[in-house]
Design a protein around this motif. Structure first.
Motif, mmCIF file in Angstrom:
data_model
loop_
_atom_site.group_PDB
_atom_site.id
_atom_site.type_symbol
_atom_site.label_atom_id
_atom_site.label_comp_id
_atom_site.label_asym_id
_atom_site.label_seq_id
_atom_site.Cartn_x
_atom_site.Cartn_y
_atom_site.Cartn_z
ATOM 1 N N TRP A 25 0.799 -1.238 0.000
ATOM 2 C CA TRP A 25 0.000 0.000 0.000
ATOM 3 C C TRP A 25 0.826 1.280 0.000
ATOM 4 O O TRP A 25 0.277 2.379 0.064
ATOM 5 N N GLU A 511 -10.089 -5.773 6.330
ATOM 6 C CA GLU A 511 -11.066 -4.794 5.842
ATOM 7 C C GLU A 511 -10.803 -3.422 6.447
ATOM 8 O O GLU A 511 -10.964 -2.397 5.780
ATOM 9 N N LYS A 514 -8.094 -1.741 4.462
ATOM 10 C CA LYS A 514 -8.616 -1.242 3.184
ATOM 11 C C LYS A 514 -9.348 0.084 3.392
ATOM 12 O O LYS A 514 -9.190 1.028 2.605
ATOM 13 N N PHE A 520 -7.696 -0.757 -2.374
ATOM 14 C CA PHE A 520 -8.389 -2.029 -2.564
ATOM 15 C C PHE A 520 -9.895 -1.841 -2.289
ATOM 16 O O PHE A 520 -10.312 -0.837 -1.740
#
Length: 541
Positions: A25, A511, A514, A520
């Motif tokens: 990332w 999650e 993200k 994503f």
């Protein structure tokens, strides 16, 4: 002369510490994590495992809310407490353990029941970037969701229950620029060239070389023509004999491959083999996808003084597509590796980069104009942000989630019936219903089904009655709940099994990352884990 300010870069020790995740990332994603604050509700095995992953990832700060004490039973499923912890504050013990994993994280704890805090001090949650709520019952989930939405705080809910459980995201709107899809076509515009690319391609001759004729291309050079050039020229040749249309049917695409193959001189020309494999890219639809069309037509693209940076840029994108873009989004500007001479590759690379830079400058000006129009600072959106937006303009994502209360009171009957008719989803639906039913059972009988010895048969019967009542409310009369699932839920006895808790905690933390990094695509609905059949399925109700 005005001094140019450089964006701060990450220190070398941090780059070494977070090397692997930085590759996923990047520095911007890591910076987002390091400025985020997370609140965990309940630090049993599910919550502890989720928070452990975030702490190791370098989250900025954590606050653990749990009013319970460590019991003997916790030693069998929570690796973040030990025998010395028994009788101590669970929140304090887990907080101390997690702090040891990464001393750069600011770790705090609150010895209070999450349910009490939700009812008596809702403003407490507004200070956080994201709330991770674990092991909450239905009533508390609904209340917390209302609180977080009002405060614009992201909510991730995780529940582990025996061999099953779920993870669900709840947020009004989540926008993603760097969606990083698993599969995406390179933005080469082979079927929609611009003048500079077209001119360059025309300078290259694909004619079959004749070793006896010094005026035709060298056979070695023929093996090093990049497939971009080969396909653009082949597409033009095809269009001339097909009413300016490109191959669209299966038969036409096959014929087009034969056309490309006919340009080969020998079977060892790997660049032509590469072109044949990439021939499908010529038939890719021109313009923007249906999803991007829906985004630029979204009501939020009608911007005003309170619009976010994302929607300001979407408004600029809409203008760009209708004007300079000629129906296309800004060019990404990157090229994949391909067999090519260095000279050809560098020349093509410059052409693509120049086009991308020109598109960016057009977008930048449009963004500034829109900012002025809505009364915002024209320089409030940085060049790097606009450049990233342009590079990812074909892959933008807008995610909106229903309120948990709405899902519970008015689920999508169409989606429910669709999943009920799908044998593969029958158990996922069954567990979804039963995970809600056990909370209703607990509200009525002040215990979870099977929680205490000697009541299994009665509890199974009462749980089935509760579940069928819920099924009727959901508009699914006639659905036959699998007999064995009710018995299994009673056997689970509301326990948290470490291996299941670790799995669900891992999903929840993934999650969360993200959502915080805005990279994503987060899961769209309720993720159901079925440990009996080793299946994971998502329900959007």
């Amino acid at each position: 002369m005005k001094r140019l300010e450089q964006e701060p870069t990450m220190s070398e020790p941090k780059k070494t510490k977070y090397d692997r995740q930085l590759r996923i990332w990047g520095e911007s994603g890591q910076a987002a994590l390091e400025t985020a604050s997370i609140c965990l509700l309940n630090c049993g095995p599910t919550g502890s495992e989720a928070l452990k992953n975030l702490v190791l990832g370098g989250i900025g700060s954590i606050t653990i809310v749990d009013g319970s004490k460590v019991e003997i039973g916790d030693l069998g499923n929570n690796f973040m407490v030990d025998a010395k912890s028994v009788g101590e504050s669970k929140a304090k013990c887990v907080c101390t353990f997690l702090q040891e994993l990464n001393d750069a994280v600011n770790a705090k704890f609150v010895e209070e029941s999450p349910e009490t805090l939700i009812s008596t001090d809702p403003s407490f949650f507004s200070q956080f970037t994201l709330v991770m709520a674990t092991q909450l019952v239905e009533d508390s989930m609904v209340k917390l969701d209302r609180i977080c939405r009002e405060a614009n705080v992201i909510l991730v809910i995780a529940r582990s229950y025996g061999l099953t459980g779920f993870v669900r995201i709840s947020v009004k709107e989540h926008v993603v620029i760097e969606s990083k899809p698993d599969h995406s076509l390179d933005d080469l515009r082979l079927n929609n060239t611009w003048p500079e690319l077209k001119s360059y391609v025309e300078t290259i001759d694909l004619n079959v070389p004749d070793p006896n004729d010094l005026n035709v291309p060298d056979p070695i050079a023929h093996k090093h023509i990049p497939y971009v050039v080969i396909l653009v020229k082949a597409a033009e040749e095809w269009a001339q004999t097909h009413s300016r249309n490109l191959p669209s049917t299966r038969e036409e695409k096959k014929e087009f491959k034969y056309l490309v193959k006919s340009k080969m001189v020998s079977m060892d020309e790997d660049n032509y083999k590469e072109a044949i494999e990439a021939a499908f890219k010529v038939s890719a639809p021109r313009g923007i996808s249906q999803e991007i069309q829906e985004i630029i037509n979204d009501r939020c693209a009608e911007v005003g003084s309170n619009s976010s940076d994302f929607w300001i840029m979407v408004a600029a994108l809409k203008e760009f597509i209708s004007n300079e873009g000629g129906g296309e989004a800004p060019l990404e500007g990157s090229m994949p590796d391909m067999i090519s001479s260095t000279e050809h590759y560098i020349s093509l690379q410059k052409i693509y980069q120049s086009k991308a830079e020109a598109d960016f400058l057009s977008m930048e000006q449009r963004v500034k104009n829109i900012l002025v129009k809505v009364g915002q600072d024209p320089d409030s959106i940085s060049k790097s942000t606009i450049k990233s937006f342009c590079k990812n303009a074909r892959k933008l994502k807008v995610c909106r989630y229903r309120m948990i209360e709405d899902e519970f009171s008015n689920p999508s009957v169409t989606e429910l019936h669709k999943r009920l008719a799908d044998e593969d989803y029958s158990r996922a639906i069954g567990f979804y219903i039963l995970l809600r039913a056990v909370d209703r059972f607990a509200a009525t009988y002040k215990k979870f089904p099977g929680q205490f010895d000697g009541s299994m048969d009665d509890d199974a019967l009462q749980l089935k009655t509760t579940a069928l009542s819920l099924v009727s409310e959901m508009g699914c009369d006639g659905y036959v709940l699998e007999e064995g699932l009710c018995n299994e839920m009673c056997r689970f006895g509301a326990s948290e099994i470490h291996v299941v808790a670790s799995m669900l905690g891992g999903i929840a933390s993934q999650e969360a990352i993200k959502l915080i990094t805005k990279q994503f695509i987060p899961m769209p609905g309720t993720y159901i884990f079925n440990g009996i059949d080793h299946k994971s399925q998502s329900l959007t109700l």
